[in-house]
Design an enzyme around this catalytic site. Structure first.
Site, PDB file in Angstrom:
ATOM      1  N   ARG A   4      43.879  34.750 117.583  1.00  0.00           N
ATOM      2  CA  ARG A   4      45.090  33.992 117.906  1.00  0.00           C
ATOM      3  C   ARG A   4      44.759  32.576 118.379  1.00  0.00           C
ATOM      4  NH1 ARG A   4      48.698  38.729 120.901  1.00  0.00           N
ATOM      5  NH2 ARG A   4      49.280  39.781 118.959  1.00  0.00           N
ATOM      6  N   GLU A  59      49.203  43.995 132.107  1.00  0.00           N
ATOM      7  CA  GLU A  59      49.040  42.541 132.062  1.00  0.00           C
ATOM      8  C   GLU A  59      48.899  41.912 133.443  1.00  0.00           C
ATOM      9  OE1 GLU A  59      51.027  38.614 129.873  1.00  0.00           O
ATOM     10  OE2 GLU A  59      52.002  40.566 129.708  1.00  0.00           O
ATOM     11  N   HIS A 101      50.399  32.336 121.284  1.00  0.00           N
ATOM     12  CA  HIS A 101      50.527  33.096 120.038  1.00  0.00           C
ATOM     13  C   HIS A 101      50.860  32.123 118.918  1.00  0.00           C
ATOM     14  CE1 HIS A 101      51.863  36.011 117.070  1.00  0.00           C
ATOM     15  NE2 HIS A 101      51.463  36.994 117.848  1.00  0.00           N
ATOM     16  N   GLY A 156      51.489  46.820 116.781  1.00  0.00           N
ATOM     17  CA  GLY A 156      50.921  48.156 116.881  1.00  0.00           C
ATOM     18  C   GLY A 156      50.083  48.344 118.128  1.00  0.00           C
ATOM     19  N   GLU A 201      52.204  39.783 114.506  1.00  0.00           N
ATOM     20  CA  GLU A 201      50.973  39.563 113.761  1.00  0.00           C
ATOM     21  C   GLU A 201      50.881  40.482 112.544  1.00  0.00           C
ATOM     22  OE1 GLU A 201      46.330  38.966 115.130  1.00  0.00           O
ATOM     23  OE2 GLU A 201      48.007  38.842 116.523  1.00  0.00           O
ATOM     24  N   GLY A 226      47.473  43.830 119.274  1.00  0.00           N
ATOM     25  CA  GLY A 226      47.423  45.292 119.282  1.00  0.00           C
ATOM     26  C   GLY A 226      46.731  45.870 120.500  1.00  0.00           C
TER      27      GLY A 226
END
Length: 464
Positions: free
Chosen positions: A294, A427, A255, A62, A270, A440
């Site tokens: 994480r 990123e 992750h 999300g 997740e 998220g």
């Protein structure tokens, strides 16, 4: 309904000059292109890969936002301060605080902006490190990334914005040794210089670059990655070519739940845990708060020294996270008609697994996880047959470090001075997430800072 297909422009249609050049066609680049175009700029998006969407297309859980109208519609009373503090804590207090404040304060309006563009994220789930349901997703509960990319491309097609694939930017061009005013781009027609008043690097991270992982995190060089193959840090190299400063490059996120048993590594979102799944070891027992950050959950799995762990869930959880249908389709999901059958199929102790699930269901009923202190993702137990498991390992997922930028997405050089004409977002930039990104927050970053980059480029160009 016919599947939407976006057709990029052909190389011979690439113009010599634009107001703004955007490098990368992931969520950040597409958002920036749309926002800049709506503010009157003539923009072009240049994507080196054949496919558009970048890592955004792989996102499944999300888009985090606080104080949104969607949350209120679900009866959730949230506040920006909590979102800020929990993200800061999740990032080890190493986040760029002005960037983080802008991010949090503009999260709800980003959800509204998407809705104005027919990209409706009206359902909610929760991710690790968050105390409230902040992860906005489609009402269908479909993976958010592909939905966002498709929605943005529909708007871009409607506005006839120039987007090129197989167009690799190989160099940033400076006019007088100071201001960035164009790029060198390589297409099937050869190399070409394209000039512009602003250039935005939205080219993603370096999670798929063995070279850069070995340079900055040699301890992770043998880990598999959830990244698409094009996430090789090209934008970082372009930025270094004009003396941009890189920051926090050793902050690489692993992750906790990736399926790495096949040739292709699959991220297990997740949101599966957010909807109620638990993790068990080979003895069939829980060993961690599954919705801790994480970093904590990944370390807990690694410390088992048991070749990963198993994600356990039931039909009720599956019904609330539609990506599981895809995981099952590609052969990642083990089935069991009951828990004993599931335990047999994954090779764990059946009595232990049954006891673990019973204890978990009791914790859910009493809203009190005595064993590990989990407080979220407890809306439903694991009690609806059939039952399912996915074998998971930690894998390289996200690179928190990157180009040093201001909250206005301007790129800074090694002395902390703004490099005129150059912007970066998503990123490829560093600082927002600290040493650990909250689930998220990457999709939120693409939209919030993609919009910011579009606005700031328009503001600068208007003032020239």
């Amino acid at each position: 309904m016919a599947k939407f297909i976006f057709t990029p422009k052909t190389a011979d249609q690439l113009k010599d000059s634009y107001d703004a050049i955007i490098v990368g066609a992931g969520g950040t680049g597409l958002t920036a292109a749309l926002q800049a175009h709506e503010l009157g700029l003539n923009v072009v998006v240049l994507e080196k890969n054949e496919n558009l969407g970048g890592n955004t297309s792989r996102a499944s859980s999300g888009m985090n936002a606080s104080e949104s109208l969607v949350q209120l519609n679900h009866g959730i009373i949230d506040n920006n301060h909590s979102f800020y503090e929990e993200t800061l804590k999740g990032g080890g207090l190493l986040n760029d605080r002005p960037m983080l404040k802008y991010f949090v304060d503009h999260s709800a309006i980003a959800i509204s902006w998407l809705m104005e563009h027919e990209i409706d994220l009206t359902d909610l789930t929760i991710t690790g490190g968050m105390s409230k349901k902040r992860a906005h997703r489609p009402a269908s509960m479909a993976p958010v990334g592909g939905y966002l990319v498709t929605g943005l491309l529909k708007q871009i097609q409607k506005e006839d914005i120039d987007v090129f694939n197989n167009a690799r930017v190989t160099k940033l061009i400076k006019d007088d040794g100071k201001k960035v005013n164009g790029v060198e781009v390589e297409t099937k027609d050869g190399k070409k210089i394209v000039t512009a008043k602003a250039v935005l690097l939205a080219s993603g991270g370096f999670g798929a670059s063995k070279e850069l992982i070995k340079k900055y995190r040699p301890d992770l060089v043998d880990y598999k990655t959830t990244n698409q193959p094009g996430a090789t840090g090209d934008g970082l190299k372009l930025a270094e070519g004009v003396d941009a400063q890189l920051m926090q490059m050793n902050f690489v996120q692993v992750h906790p739940t990736a399926q790495t048993d096949h040739d292709h590594t699959y991220l297990i979102g997740e949101g599966v845990r957010g909807e109620g799944a638990i993790l068990v070891n080979k003895a069939g027992k829980r060993f961690v708060n599954e919705l801790d950050t994480r970093k904590v959950v990944s370390n807990a799995i690694t410390d088992l020294h048991e070749d990963g762990a198993y994600l356990i869930f039931d039909q009720g959880i599956r019904d609330h996270f539609k990506a599981i249908d895809f995981y099952d389709h590609v052969g990642l999901v083990v089935h069991g008609k009951d828990l004993a059958d599931l335990a047999k199929n994954i090779g764990v102790d059946a009595n232990n697994l049954e006891q673990t699930v019973a204890e978990w269901n009791s914790a859910v009923k009493n809203k009190d996880d005595i064993a590990f202190g989990r407080t979220t993702g407890m809306e439903r137990g694991i009690d609806e047959a059939p039952y399912y498991a996915i074998h998971v390992h930690p894998a390289i997922h996200y690179t928190m470090g990157g180009i040093h930028i201001t909250p206005e997405t301007e790129v800074l050089d090694g002395n902390g001075n703004v490099i005129e004409g150059l912007y970066a977002a998503g990123e490829v930039s560093g600082g927002l997430h600290g040493n650990n990104r909250i689930g998220g927050n990457s999709i939120a970053e693409t939209v919030i800072f993609g919009r910011q980059a579009g606005m700031q480029m328009a503001k600068k160009i208007r003032s020239c």
